[in-house]
Design a protein around this motif. Structure first.
Motif, PDB file in Angstrom:
ATOM      1  N   ARG A  90      51.582  56.996  16.288  1.00 61.86           N
ATOM      2  CA  ARG A  90      51.762  58.406  16.650  1.00 61.86           C
ATOM      3  C   ARG A  90      50.436  59.150  16.553  1.00 61.86           C
ATOM      4  N   TRP A  91      49.702  58.873  15.487  1.00 63.07           N
ATOM      5  CA  TRP A  91      48.402  59.521  15.256  1.00 63.07           C
ATOM      6  C   TRP A  91      47.426  59.178  16.370  1.00 63.07           C
ATOM      7  N   LEU A  92      47.318  57.901  16.696  1.00 59.52           N
ATOM      8  CA  LEU A  92      46.371  57.480  17.726  1.00 59.52           C
ATOM      9  C   LEU A  92      46.779  58.022  19.094  1.00 59.52           C
ATOM     10  N   GLU A  93      48.057  57.967  19.422  1.00 58.84           N
ATOM     11  CA  GLU A  93      48.533  58.471  20.711  1.00 58.84           C
ATOM     12  C   GLU A  93      48.286  59.970  20.848  1.00 58.84           C
ATOM     13  N   GLU A  94      48.456  60.707  19.753  1.00 55.82           N
ATOM     14  CA  GLU A  94      48.194  62.154  19.799  1.00 55.82           C
ATOM     15  C   GLU A  94      46.729  62.440  20.109  1.00 55.82           C
ATOM     16  N   HIS A  95      45.829  61.682  19.477  1.00 58.98           N
ATOM     17  CA  HIS A  95      44.409  61.897  19.735  1.00 58.98           C
ATOM     18  C   HIS A  95      44.029  61.470  21.155  1.00 58.98           C
ATOM     19  N   ILE A  96      44.662  60.427  21.659  1.00 59.68           N
ATOM     20  CA  ILE A  96      44.402  60.005  23.040  1.00 59.68           C
ATOM     21  C   ILE A  96      44.830  61.107  24.014  1.00 59.68           C
ATOM     22  N   ARG A  97      46.007  61.691  23.770  1.00 58.81           N
ATOM     23  CA  ARG A  97      46.498  62.762  24.655  1.00 58.81           C
ATOM     24  C   ARG A  97      45.547  63.945  24.685  1.00 58.81           C
ATOM     25  N   ASN A  98      44.956  64.259  23.551  1.00 56.07           N
ATOM     26  CA  ASN A  98      44.103  65.448  23.453  1.00 56.07           C
ATOM     27  C   ASN A  98      42.642  65.176  23.785  1.00 56.07           C
ATOM     28  N   ALA A  99      42.291  63.913  24.021  1.00 57.45           N
ATOM     29  CA  ALA A  99      40.894  63.545  24.277  1.00 57.45           C
ATOM     30  C   ALA A  99      40.583  63.572  25.772  1.00 57.45           C
ATOM     31  N   THR A 100      39.308  63.658  26.086  1.00 54.62           N
ATOM     32  CA  THR A 100      38.844  63.588  27.470  1.00 54.62           C
ATOM     33  C   THR A 100      37.593  62.711  27.532  1.00 54.62           C
ATOM     34  N   GLU A 124      34.562  60.216  27.630  1.00 54.96           N
ATOM     35  CA  GLU A 124      34.190  59.003  26.915  1.00 54.96           C
ATOM     36  C   GLU A 124      35.018  58.809  25.653  1.00 54.96           C
ATOM     37  N   ARG A 125      35.353  59.898  24.957  1.00 52.52           N
ATOM     38  CA  ARG A 125      36.166  59.748  23.753  1.00 52.52           C
ATOM     39  C   ARG A 125      37.530  59.169  24.091  1.00 52.52           C
ATOM     40  N   LYS A 126      38.137  59.650  25.158  1.00 51.48           N
ATOM     41  CA  LYS A 126      39.441  59.122  25.561  1.00 51.48           C
ATOM     42  C   LYS A 126      39.340  57.634  25.894  1.00 51.48           C
ATOM     43  N   ARG A 127      38.281  57.242  26.591  1.00 50.96           N
ATOM     44  CA  ARG A 127      38.101  55.833  26.937  1.00 50.96           C
ATOM     45  C   ARG A 127      37.988  54.976  25.678  1.00 50.96           C
ATOM     46  N   ARG A 128      37.218  55.455  24.699  1.00 48.95           N
ATOM     47  CA  ARG A 128      37.049  54.707  23.452  1.00 48.95           C
ATOM     48  C   ARG A 128      38.372  54.565  22.704  1.00 48.95           C
ATOM     49  N   LEU A 129      39.127  55.657  22.628  1.00 49.56           N
ATOM     50  CA  LEU A 129      40.385  55.620  21.896  1.00 49.56           C
ATOM     51  C   LEU A 129      41.409  54.716  22.578  1.00 49.56           C
ATOM     52  N   MET A 130      41.398  54.698  23.897  1.00 55.40           N
ATOM     53  CA  MET A 130      42.351  53.856  24.622  1.00 55.40           C
ATOM     54  C   MET A 130      42.065  52.375  24.396  1.00 55.40           C
ATOM     55  N   GLN A 131      40.835  52.048  24.043  1.00 49.36           N
ATOM     56  CA  GLN A 131      40.501  50.671  23.703  1.00 49.36           C
ATOM     57  C   GLN A 131      41.007  50.291  22.314  1.00 49.36           C
ATOM     58  N   GLY A 132      41.369  51.295  21.515  1.00 47.30           N
ATOM     59  CA  GLY A 132      41.830  51.053  20.156  1.00 47.30           C
ATOM     60  C   GLY A 132      40.682  51.048  19.171  1.00 47.30           C
ATOM     61  N   LEU A 133      40.983  51.279  17.915  1.00 47.02           N
ATOM     62  CA  LEU A 133      39.942  51.261  16.892  1.00 47.02           C
ATOM     63  C   LEU A 133      39.448  49.839  16.666  1.00 47.02           C
ATOM     64  N   GLY A 134      38.182  49.705  16.280  1.00 43.71           N
ATOM     65  CA  GLY A 134      37.636  48.405  15.937  1.00 43.71           C
ATOM     66  C   GLY A 134      38.248  47.874  14.648  1.00 43.71           C
ATOM     67  N   HIS A 135      38.005  46.600  14.372  1.00 43.20           N
ATOM     68  CA  HIS A 135      38.604  45.977  13.186  1.00 43.20           C
ATOM     69  C   HIS A 135      38.189  46.693  11.902  1.00 43.20           C
ATOM     70  N   SER A 136      36.903  47.016  11.762  1.00 46.16           N
ATOM     71  CA  SER A 136      36.423  47.657  10.529  1.00 46.16           C
ATOM     72  C   SER A 136      37.045  49.031  10.349  1.00 46.16           C
ATOM     73  N   GLU A 137      37.194  49.781  11.460  1.00 42.61           N
ATOM     74  CA  GLU A 137      37.741  51.135  11.379  1.00 42.61           C
ATOM     75  C   GLU A 137      39.226  51.094  11.002  1.00 42.61           C
ATOM     76  N   LYS A 138      39.989  50.180  11.623  1.00 42.04           N
ATOM     77  CA  LYS A 138      41.405  50.111  11.253  1.00 42.04           C
ATOM     78  C   LYS A 138      41.563  49.571   9.830  1.00 42.04           C
ATOM     79  N   LEU A 139      40.691  48.659   9.446  1.00 39.68           N
ATOM     80  CA  LEU A 139      40.715  48.152   8.077  1.00 39.68           C
ATOM     81  C   LEU A 139      40.538  49.295   7.081  1.00 39.68           C
ATOM     82  N   PHE A 140      39.645  50.230   7.400  1.00 39.34           N
ATOM     83  CA  PHE A 140      39.437  51.404   6.547  1.00 39.34           C
ATOM     84  C   PHE A 140      40.725  52.223   6.432  1.00 39.34           C
ATOM     85  N   ILE A 141      41.400  52.427   7.550  1.00 37.51           N
ATOM     86  CA  ILE A 141      42.653  53.185   7.526  1.00 37.51           C
ATOM     87  C   ILE A 141      43.693  52.479   6.670  1.00 37.51           C
TER      88      ILE A 141
END
Length: 227
Positions: free
Chosen positions: A17-27, A29-46
């Motif tokens: 839900r969190w990631l989808e909300e940020h994708i909806r509100n992004a435009t 290059e940021r939207k493109r990055r988010l649609m690829q999903g977080l990297g392993h290290s970033e999701k590991l942090f979460i």
């Protein structure tokens, strides 16, 4: 070392839900990055640091876009924005961020952080190894930072970062905790935690887990205390 992330249905639902909300509100290059999903290290942090520490993803923005003094765009791994605080959190993989950098990239990386500081951002950086091997250390640093910089709302106007960390842990756990459990979670000594719990108890910010006993073994948050 690659850590396999365990499935947690409550977390996965909140994360999606969190990631989808940020994708909806992004435009852009940021939207493109988010649609690829977080990297392993970033999701590991979460998974290993943020979610266990706070139990939510409120006010946390992934791949947050900022503009530097050269009119260029840069992307922060995470931005925590609340009550006037702007906190940048970066997760650095050693091989990618250090050993393979050119001299120009190394200088640019320093400029990037300097620009953030000049623009009133606070910055915390963790290595992927720290997130993997010692997530509680990372949690402690973040709790201390949020307490020091005023982003933690506790049951009373506390100024000491250790008090803030104790209260935040109690808020997150929602149950009575012993001094030993708190000390182990926050990586402080039992003696230090016991001293702070005694002071918080005298101010009625925390209460005995089982009232009426002479020896208090567990404490709970007094949710009726004035904020």
């Amino acid at each position: 070392m690659v850590v396999k992330l365990q499935k947690d249905e409550i977390f996965e639902s909140a994360y999606q839900r969190w990631l989808e909300e940020h994708i909806r509100n992004a435009t852009g290059e940021r939207k493109r990055r988010l649609m690829q999903g977080l990297g392993h290290s970033e999701k590991l942090f979460i998974v290993r640091v943020w979610w266990p520490a706070f139990g939510n993803l409120d006010h946390l923005h992934p791949e947050f876009e900022v503009h530097d003094f050269k009119d260029g765009s840069r992307f922060l791994d995470f931005a925590y924005i609340k009550d006037g605080l702007m906190l940048c959190i970066e997760i650095d993989a050693f091989g990618t961020h250090h050993s393979k950098l050119s001299r120009w990239q190394f200088d640019d990386n320093l400029d990037r952080q300097n620009d953030l500081v000049l623009d009133d951002w606070k910055v915390l950086r963790f290595s992927t190894d720290q997130v993997t091997d010692n997530p509680r250390h990372c949690q402690q640093k973040i709790r201390l930072a949020l307490g020091k910089w005023g982003a933690v709302k506790s049951a009373a106007p506390l100024e000491n970062p250790i008090d803030h960390a104790i209260i935040k842990l109690m808020e997150t756990r929602g149950t009575a905790l012993s001094p030993t459990e708190i000390a182990r979670e926050l990586h402080w000594s039992n003696r230090t935690i016991a001293k702070h719990l005694k002071a918080l108890s005298e101010e009625k910010i925390v209460l005995p887990g089982k009232p009426g006993l002479k020896r208090i073994s567990r404490y709970m948050l007094n949710r009726g205390a004035k904020r």
